[in-house]
Design an enzyme around this catalytic site. Structure first.
Site, PDB file in Angstrom:
ATOM      1  N   ASP A 259       0.818  -1.391  -0.271  1.00 48.01           N
ATOM      2  CA  ASP A 259      -0.128   0.130   0.027  1.00 48.01           C
ATOM      3  C   ASP A 259       0.999   1.389   0.217  1.00 48.01           C
ATOM      4  O   ASP A 259       0.526   2.269  -0.836  1.00 48.01           O
ATOM      5  CB  ASP A 259      -0.832   0.227   0.855  1.00 48.01           C
ATOM      6  CG  ASP A 259      -1.983  -1.215   0.759  1.00 48.01           C
ATOM      7  OD1 ASP A 259      -2.275  -1.833   0.033  1.00 48.01           O
ATOM      8  OD2 ASP A 259      -2.761  -0.798   2.139  1.00 48.01           O
TER       9      ASP A 259
ATOM     10  N   ASP B  37       0.915   4.567  -2.890  1.00 51.19           N
ATOM     11  CA  ASP B  37       0.897   5.619  -2.428  1.00 51.19           C
ATOM     12  C   ASP B  37       1.577   6.439  -2.838  1.00 51.19           C
ATOM     13  O   ASP B  37       1.129   7.566  -3.327  1.00 51.19           O
ATOM     14  CB  ASP B  37       0.412   5.685  -1.067  1.00 51.19           C
ATOM     15  CG  ASP B  37      -1.196   5.435  -0.441  1.00 51.19           C
ATOM     16  OD1 ASP B  37      -2.192   5.252  -0.950  1.00 51.19           O
ATOM     17  OD2 ASP B  37      -1.398   5.301   0.407  1.00 51.19           O
TER      18      ASP B  37
ATOM     19  N   GLU C 248     -21.164  17.667  20.298  1.00 48.74           N
ATOM     20  CA  GLU C 248     -21.566  16.906  19.324  1.00 48.74           C
ATOM     21  C   GLU C 248     -20.168  16.059  18.715  1.00 48.74           C
ATOM     22  O   GLU C 248     -20.093  17.635  17.900  1.00 48.74           O
ATOM     23  CB  GLU C 248     -22.279  16.943  18.821  1.00 48.74           C
ATOM     24  CG  GLU C 248     -24.043  17.942  19.660  1.00 48.74           C
ATOM     25  CD  GLU C 248     -24.496  18.718  18.714  1.00 48.74           C
ATOM     26  OE1 GLU C 248     -24.537  18.488  17.257  1.00 48.74           O
ATOM     27  OE2 GLU C 248     -25.804  18.844  19.415  1.00 48.74           O
TER      28      GLU C 248
ATOM     29  N   LYS D  54     -17.823  16.136  15.187  1.00 48.06           N
ATOM     30  CA  LYS D  54     -18.182  15.796  14.090  1.00 48.06           C
ATOM     31  C   LYS D  54     -18.111  15.419  13.218  1.00 48.06           C
ATOM     32  O   LYS D  54     -17.193  15.069  12.854  1.00 48.06           O
ATOM     33  CB  LYS D  54     -17.558  17.866  13.795  1.00 48.06           C
ATOM     34  CG  LYS D  54     -17.730  18.516  12.528  1.00 48.06           C
ATOM     35  CD  LYS D  54     -16.658  19.522  12.492  1.00 48.06           C
ATOM     36  CE  LYS D  54     -17.498  20.423  11.562  1.00 48.06           C
ATOM     37  NZ  LYS D  54     -16.668  19.227  10.254  1.00 48.06           N
TER      38      LYS D  54
HETATM   39  S1  IVH Z   1     -24.526  22.298  12.937  1.00 49.97           S
HETATM   40  C1  IVH Z   1     -25.516  26.129  12.471  1.00 49.97           C
HETATM   41  N1  IVH Z   1     -23.342  19.918  13.952  1.00 49.97           N
HETATM   42  O1  IVH Z   1     -20.001  20.492   9.751  1.00 49.97           O
HETATM   43  C2  IVH Z   1     -24.129  25.286  12.426  1.00 49.97           C
HETATM   44  N2  IVH Z   1     -22.887  20.880  12.239  1.00 49.97           N
HETATM   45  O2  IVH Z   1     -18.614  23.533   9.878  1.00 49.97           O
HETATM   46  C3  IVH Z   1     -24.015  23.836  11.507  1.00 49.97           C
HETATM   47  N3  IVH Z   1     -21.373  18.779  10.669  1.00 49.97           N
HETATM   48  O3  IVH Z   1     -21.679  21.549   6.630  1.00 49.97           O
HETATM   49  C4  IVH Z   1     -24.292  22.938  11.618  1.00 49.97           C
HETATM   50  N4  IVH Z   1     -21.836  17.313  12.469  1.00 49.97           N
HETATM   51  O4  IVH Z   1     -21.755  19.084   7.749  1.00 49.97           O
HETATM   52  C5  IVH Z   1     -23.471  20.675  13.103  1.00 49.97           C
HETATM   53  N5  IVH Z   1     -23.602  17.788  15.078  1.00 49.97           N
HETATM   54  C6  IVH Z   1     -23.039  18.768  14.011  1.00 49.97           C
HETATM   55  C7  IVH Z   1     -22.470  18.419  13.186  1.00 49.97           C
HETATM   56  C8  IVH Z   1     -22.182  19.235  12.081  1.00 49.97           C
HETATM   57  C9  IVH Z   1     -20.996  17.885  11.792  1.00 49.97           C
HETATM   58  C10 IVH Z   1     -21.680  19.492  10.149  1.00 49.97           C
HETATM   59  C11 IVH Z   1     -22.187  19.900   8.502  1.00 49.97           C
HETATM   60  C12 IVH Z   1     -21.637  21.409   8.723  1.00 49.97           C
HETATM   61  C13 IVH Z   1     -20.562  21.644   9.592  1.00 49.97           C
HETATM   62  C14 IVH Z   1     -20.163  22.912   9.399  1.00 49.97           C
END
Ligand code: IVH
Length: 677
Positions: free
Chosen positions: A34, A38, A117, A119
């Site tokens: 791999d 790469d 939360e 992300k």
């Molecule tokens: S809130 C104004 N909550 O992050 C609030 N976004 O950079 C914006 N995302 O486009 C969204 N987990 O794709 C929110 N728990 C979460 C999230 C989340 C992932 C992503 C989403 C958004 C980006 C913002």
């Protein structure tokens, strides 16, 4: 090296890759491991980046298999889909909380409650429900309008199609993330896509929903856009409610108070990151209370009440092959390290920013050094440190150019009157169009998205037309010789017709975009808007300097000495004046049309003096603007109300009295506001 030699080398590498692919994918007998694979991919990508004449259908830069389609209908979001600003460390979080407390005029020691939360690194989607029925689903698009991908979203099992629970709002758009679990990516998709996120995006944008259906897409809900009525008071209760309504939510969501605890949670989740079967690239913190969220509102593209705390970046070790100086449109000299291409977290990195001269001196970065490179999310990779033990004994300190590499003018470091220090950035001392490189960058800015946004007229075309001496100043774009272009490599009748159409179309331009496109230093889009709103017509803009009126702009809330000085400098330059005059003849610059002012404060002008109670200036300002009022920063005849707080400036109050301007206190302001709601 000559062009043919490079092409030959490139084609050989591509052929080799095709062979490796065949053995890996078709025959399931890989010829190399791999890492080696790469490395070969990285070399091809790096060559393509260096020489834009290299192209191949078999390039790893082209997505194999799933070609996303572009045939989706565009639909405006009822409430825009914002993005988030980023935090990288505790200090960023402390500042984030401080700003919030400042805005709310609360003590900076006030501890806030957040919904934390993880992300998910997927693709966000907005699901519109009417009377419990899923009726339409949109992608984020540019945040204002998305693509109608309803049919594809319908195929996702995690998305409820009918909800018949009593407290489910009559109309709501539920937002969340579409993603692919790592195990599914590994099993079926890793040959076709670089990472799970690309796979989710590609699958979601299939023309045929049957193709989407084959992909095990998941959905996790986390927010809402438009809602007609909702009783819920905060984000964590909303998340609980989402599960009751039948949506999946992130199992690692937490309600947390205070920065220290946010940090603790961050480290715990980062440790678990490898165990979780979907990609997360950080933690989103949202001020929990919906009331506070409403008060805080948004700045430009992101909410004041939320931030994404990115996980520490991926790192890699590489060698600095060269240090190149890039010149920006404002003359800033940005050093960029060309490094031996390395794969960091699935992305081939061959450039790293060195920020500015001070950074090179501080880290003593030299050509030939072995360095640790860091790449965090979508931020440009940078160098963390030099491995001094591996430094060649003959290596020499890097000397930053004292003359502009493009025009030869002296480079200077300006004195910043706010920080009372010299800038870290060194700049070319030429005025705008006197320096070739700066001019090219200025023209790139002129055609860029927020400015003229000429379809198909990207950076590469600017470079190319510049090289061919077809453009020297922005106005030349509108006098191109299309007959000549038709005869040029890579152009055909249709593409020239398209270009001509795109250019003609943009002759009709808004006043604010026109000002922004000029690329005046310190006049970004927000400032351009403010100036356009005040001056109303392009004639007034051109006459600014003739009538010595630039200082009047100081009256605009948001425009300060820095902007005024920059505007004065701009108007002193003859070429700048010629650019504006020529453009004005060619273009149809629209006068600023006042937005329909339906708020109670429609066309009323306010000014503050003294400290307010219970809310900051910033909050009061945004409150007035929400109700279509305008704020200025100097007493003048135009003013309708002077709002006085504690310890007002006497001079201002007296000036207002003299001009018979209504003077009100905060209570009266709130009374005026209440009439509106
Ligand atoms: S809130 C104004 N909550 O992050 C609030 N976004 O950079 C914006 N995302 O486009 C969204 N987990 O794709 C929110 N728990 C979460 C999230 C989340 C992932 C992503 C989403 C958004 C980006 C913002």
């Amino acid at each position: 090296m000559d062009k043919n030699k490079i092409k030959k080398e490139y084609n050989q590498k591509i052929q080799n890759l095709v062979k490796l692919n065949k053995h890996y994918y078709d025959l399931s007998k890989p010829l190399v491991n791999d890492n080696e694979y790469d490395q070969i991919k990285a070399e091809i990508l790096s060559l393509e980046k260096q020489y834009n004449f290299l192209k191949s259908e078999n390039s790893p830069s082209k997505v194999v298999g799933f070609k996303p389609s572009k045939t989706f209908k565009k639909v405006f979001h009822r409430v825009p889909m914002l993005s988030l600003s980023n935090a990288f460390d505790e200090e960023d979080l402390v500042n984030f909380e401080k700003k919030i407390n400042n805005f709310l005029d609360q003590k900076s020691s006030n501890v806030l409650e957040y919904s934390a939360e993880p992300k998910i690194d997927g693709i966000s989607a907005s699901l519109i429900y009417k009377k419990g029925k899923f009726i339409m689903g949109l992608s984020r698009g540019d945040g204002k309008a998305g693509e109608d991908i309803t049919e594809n979203l319908m195929t996702i099992n995690d998305i409820p199609k009918n909800i018949s629970i009593k407290n489910f709002p009559d109309e709501i758009d539920i937002r969340g993330e579409v993603f692919i679990q790592n195990k599914d990516f590994e099993k079926n998709l890793k040959d076709k896509f670089a990472n799970p996120r690309n796979a989710a995006s590609g699958s979601l944008r299939q023309k045929n929903p049957q193709d989407t259906k084959k992909i095990p897409l998941k959905f996790i809900a986390y927010t809402f856009g438009y809602v007609d009525k909702i009783e819920i008071k905060n984000q964590s209760d909303y998340l609980n409610q989402l599960s009751k309504w039948g949506f999946k939510t992130n199992p690692f969501n937490n309600k947390i108070k205070g920065i220290k605890n946010l940090m603790k949670n961050y480290h715990e989740i980062e440790k678990k990151r490898n165990e979780i079967d979907f990609d997360i690239d950080g933690i989103v913190y949202k001020v929990n209370s919906f009331d506070l969220q409403k008060r805080l509102g948004n700045v430009a593209n992101s909410p004041r009440w939320a931030i994404a705390h990115k996980f520490s970046a991926n790192k890699g070790i590489s060698k600095i092959l060269n240090i190149e100086i890039q010149l920006g449109r404002t003359g800033a000299l940005t050093p960029v390290a060309k490094i031996k291409p390395i794969n960091i977290g699935g992305v081939v990195v061959s450039n790293a920013t060195l920020h500015n001269e001070d950074e090179i001196i501080r880290k003593d970065i030299r050509i030939g050094d072995i360095v640790i490179v860091e790449r965090a999310g979508d931020v440009i990779p940078h160098i963390i440190e030099v491995d001094l033990k591996k430094r060649n004994r003959n290596s020499q300190k890097y000397i930053f150019p004292l003359n502009c590499p493009s025009c030869g003018a002296k480079t200077i470091k300006e004195y910043n009157s706010i920080t009372k220090k010299k800038d870290a950035v060194r700049r070319c001392s030429s005025e705008g169009y006197e320096c070739d490189r700066m001019t090219v960058e200025k023209i790139k800015h002129f055609v860029s998205k927020e400015a003229f946004n000429i379809d198909g007229f990207g950076k590469k075309i600017v470079e190319n037309f510049w090289k061919l001496k077809m453009i020297r100043l922005p106005q030349d774009i509108f006098g191109l010789n299309y007959e000549k272009i038709k005869t040029m490599d890579g152009w055909g009748l249709q593409s020239v017709a398209n270009l001509k159409y795109a250019i003609e179309e943009k002759k009709n331009i808004s006043f604010e975009k026109f000002i922004y496109a000029l690329g005046i230093r310190h006049i970004g889009f927000e400032n351009a808007k403010l100036i356009a709103k005040t001056l109303k017509s392009p004639e007034n803009f051109i006459n600014l300097s003739k009538e010595n009126k630039i200082d009047d702009l100081l009256n605009i809330d948001g425009i300060g000495e820095t902007q005024i000085t920059s505007l004065k400098k701009f108007f002193l330059n003859k070429t700048n004046l010629k650019v504006i005059q020529d453009l004005q003849k060619i273009l149809k610059i629209q006068k600023t049309i006042e937005n329909k002012k339906d708020g109670v404060f429609g066309d009323k002008i306010f000014m503050f003096t003294g400290k307010l109670t219970g809310m900051s200036r910033a909050e009061a300002k945004s409150l007035i603007e929400k109700n279509s009022g305008t704020i200025i920063s100097n007493v003048s005849k135009k003013l309708d109300y002077l709002i006085i707080g504690e310890k007002p400036t006497k001079r201002k109050v007296e000036a207002a009295k003299e001009l018979k301007i209504k003077i009100i206190d905060q209570l009266e302001l709130h009374k005026l506001l209440n009439k509106s709601s």
